[in-house]
Design an enzyme around this catalytic site. Structure first.
Site, mmCIF file in Angstrom:
data_model
loop_
_atom_site.group_PDB
_atom_site.id
_atom_site.type_symbol
_atom_site.label_atom_id
_atom_site.label_comp_id
_atom_site.label_asym_id
_atom_site.label_seq_id
_atom_site.Cartn_x
_atom_site.Cartn_y
_atom_site.Cartn_z
ATOM 1 N N ASP A 75 4.517 -5.737 -1.050
ATOM 2 C CA ASP A 75 3.774 -5.436 -2.271
ATOM 3 C C ASP A 75 2.407 -4.913 -1.850
ATOM 4 O OD1 ASP A 75 2.237 -5.402 -4.563
ATOM 5 O OD2 ASP A 75 2.633 -7.481 -5.131
ATOM 6 N N VAL A 76 2.154 -3.623 -2.069
ATOM 7 C CA VAL A 76 0.924 -3.004 -1.556
ATOM 8 C C VAL A 76 -0.332 -3.491 -2.271
ATOM 9 C CG1 VAL A 76 2.089 -0.919 -0.755
ATOM 10 C CG2 VAL A 76 1.127 -0.977 -3.084
ATOM 11 N N THR A 136 11.634 13.420 -8.466
ATOM 12 C CA THR A 136 11.590 12.043 -7.982
ATOM 13 C C THR A 136 11.794 11.093 -9.161
ATOM 14 O OG1 THR A 136 9.232 11.594 -8.340
ATOM 15 C CG2 THR A 136 9.833 12.760 -6.310
ATOM 16 N N LYS A 166 -5.138 8.987 -9.187
ATOM 17 C CA LYS A 166 -4.870 10.017 -8.182
ATOM 18 C C LYS A 166 -6.136 10.799 -7.832
ATOM 19 C CE LYS A 166 -0.558 9.118 -7.463
ATOM 20 N NZ LYS A 166 -0.139 8.604 -6.146
ATOM 21 N N TYR A 200 -3.117 7.745 -14.946
ATOM 22 C CA TYR A 200 -2.527 8.255 -13.713
ATOM 23 C C TYR A 200 -3.485 9.223 -13.022
ATOM 24 C CZ TYR A 200 1.037 10.350 -10.661
ATOM 25 O OH TYR A 200 1.758 10.797 -9.570
ATOM 26 N N ASP A 212 8.477 -1.371 0.933
ATOM 27 C CA ASP A 212 8.698 -1.164 -0.489
ATOM 28 C C ASP A 212 8.947 -2.532 -1.119
ATOM 29 O OD1 ASP A 212 9.665 -0.028 -3.077
ATOM 30 O OD2 ASP A 212 9.877 1.815 -1.928
#
Length: 262
Positions: free
Chosen positions: A64-65, A194, A161, A157, A38
């Site tokens: 950092d992805v 979340t 996705k 978004y 993360d």
């Protein structure tokens, strides 16, 4: 049933909070060594420490992805310490809402970089180590019900996705054709409690200056009438990660209390 992923090495991105934290704790509870990554370093260290305190095995890596070099470093670290990777959960993601005509290109690109590029990089650099391990593996990409249907003020978004959904299916076929034993599936959460709602709430209820009331939303939008929790998603990820799902690939596992029925 305990030990469903015993002896396996797992990497979970975005594991410091929300769904990621739930997945980390569930996989560790069931016997996996979990590498938590993360950019929320304090929270990530706390999660890994909590797993160890509970008797599980975990370590934290700042990651950092969106950075390919960071992926190379993280996967290299997994190889050096464990020599294998059995489970990869590409969970890291953000939600940026708002009308499409008002969305900044910088926000569009940031959301795409984390939600979609991050998944691509995880798959690209995770598969070779899984293949080296020789025992196949399981990749679980966290998408959303927003990757299955459109939502107003969440176009960016939804785009990311939805991209995760079809990317998953394409990679599942590549791995199947390679006969490498790697299964690739996506999970599509519905209304789950979340922290992401702190950032997308204003898109749903403009001007409210507060997170949306998920209980009220669930009463209206979810056939079961209740919101979900990270543990609900973690249970699905656990199944896909375990040998119980050995014959499952390219699946989109929807965990949404029935939202997609409407």
């Amino acid at each position: 049933m305990a030990g469903r992923v015993a002896g396996k090495v797992a990497l979970v991105t975005g594991g410091a909070s929300g769904i990621g934290r739930g997945v980390v704790e569930k996989l560790a509870e069931e016997g996996a060594f979990v590498v938590v990554t993360d950019i929320q370093d304090a929270l990530g260290e706390e999660v890994a420490a909590g797993v160890r305190k509970a008797g599980g095995k975990a370590e934290y890596r700042s990651h950092d992805v969106t950075d390919e070099d960071a992926w190379i470093d993280v996967i290299g670290g997994v190889k050096a310490r464990h020599g294998r990777l059995d489970i990869l959960v590409n969970n890291a993601g953000i939600g940026i809402g708002g009308p499409i005509l008002e969305m900044k290109l910088s926000d569009w690109r940031r959301q795409t970089a984390i939600n979609l590029d991050g998944v691509f990089l995880g798959v690209k650099h995770g598969i070779p180590l899984m293949r080296e391990s020789g025992d196949g593996g399981s990749i679980v990409n966290i998408s959303s019900v927003a990757g299955l249907k459109g939502s107003p003020s969440l176009a960016g978004y939804c785009a990311t996705k939805g991209g995760v959904r079809l990317f998953t299916k394409a990679v599942a076929l590549e791995c199947a054709n390679a006969k490498d034993g790697i299964r690739v599936n996506s999970v599509h959460p519905g209304l789950i409690e979340t922290p992401i709602w702190l950032t997308v709430g204003d898109a749903i209820n403009p001007g409210a200056n507060a997170p949306p009331d998920l209980d009220a939303m669930s009463t209206l939008a979810v056939p079961l009438g209740v919101k979900g929790f990270p543990a609900d998603i973690a249970n699905g990820v656990l199944w896909l990660s375990s040998d119980e799902a050995r014959y499952v690939t390219g699946l989109e596992l929807v965990i949404d209390g029935g939202m997609m029925l409407r």
